[in-house]
Design a protein around this motif. Structure first.
Motif, short mmCIF file in Angstrom:
data_model
loop_
_atom_site.label_atom_id
_atom_site.label_comp_id
_atom_site.label_asym_id
_atom_site.label_seq_id
_atom_site.Cartn_x
_atom_site.Cartn_y
_atom_site.Cartn_z
N UNK A 50 0.85 -1.01 0.40
CA UNK A 50 -0.05 -0.08 -0.44
C UNK A 50 0.93 1.39 0.39
N UNK A 51 0.72 2.50 -0.58
CA UNK A 51 0.98 3.67 -0.24
C UNK A 51 -0.04 4.93 -0.43
N UNK A 52 0.19 5.44 0.13
CA UNK A 52 -0.90 6.76 0.03
C UNK A 52 -0.02 8.26 0.82
N UNK A 53 -0.71 9.30 0.47
CA UNK A 53 -0.31 10.65 1.60
C UNK A 53 -1.20 11.19 2.49
N UNK A 54 -0.27 11.22 3.43
CA UNK A 54 -1.30 11.93 4.30
C UNK A 54 0.04 13.03 4.73
N UNK A 55 -1.49 14.28 5.15
CA UNK A 55 -0.49 15.97 5.04
C UNK A 55 1.09 16.16 4.25
N UNK A 56 0.62 15.84 2.62
CA UNK A 56 1.81 15.77 2.13
C UNK A 56 3.21 15.39 2.31
N UNK A 57 2.67 14.13 2.48
CA UNK A 57 3.92 12.92 2.80
C UNK A 57 3.64 11.77 2.14
N UNK A 58 4.51 10.43 1.70
CA UNK A 58 4.05 9.27 1.44
C UNK A 58 4.57 8.22 2.24
N UNK A 59 3.71 7.67 3.01
CA UNK A 59 3.94 6.25 3.57
C UNK A 59 3.60 5.23 1.85
N UNK A 60 4.35 4.66 2.56
CA UNK A 60 4.17 3.13 1.71
C UNK A 60 4.68 1.78 3.31
N UNK A 61 3.99 0.74 2.95
CA UNK A 61 3.31 -0.45 3.49
C UNK A 61 3.04 -1.14 3.04
N UNK A 62 2.71 -2.54 4.71
CA UNK A 62 2.47 -4.03 3.27
C UNK A 62 1.76 -4.04 4.09
N UNK A 63 0.23 -4.76 3.76
CA UNK A 63 -1.25 -4.86 4.81
C UNK A 63 -1.65 -6.63 4.65
N UNK A 64 -0.78 -6.74 5.48
CA UNK A 64 -1.63 -8.66 6.13
C UNK A 64 -2.86 -8.62 5.55
#
Length: 69
Positions: free
Chosen positions: A21-35
């Motif tokens: 997954x990846x998305x932006x929150x308050x102009x900051x990009x975040x990446x992760x793995x959703x199990x």
């Protein structure tokens, strides 16, 4: 609010659980793995602690809507 939320299967065999997954929150990009069990592994930076519960809740809702329906 999450912006530009995207996900894709972690494995070529889409029957196996797990998504990047990846998305932006308050102009900051975040990446992760959703199990499959709902656990989220952050792969780069972790969202701010004060917003983490809200972000996780929004991710769970989006994944339920897009993957499990």
């Amino acid at each position: 609010m999450l912006q530009h939320f995207q996900f894709k299967p972690l494995y070529n065999n889409s029957q196996l659980p797990g998504w990047t997954i990846h998305f932006y929150f308050e102009k900051q990009r975040y990446d992760g793995v959703y199990h499959q069990d709902g656990k989220i592994e952050w792969t780069h930076s972790k969202p701010p602690a004060q917003d983490l519960d809200k972000i996780k809740s929004q991710i769970h809702e989006l994944m339920l809507f897009h993957v499990y329906e």
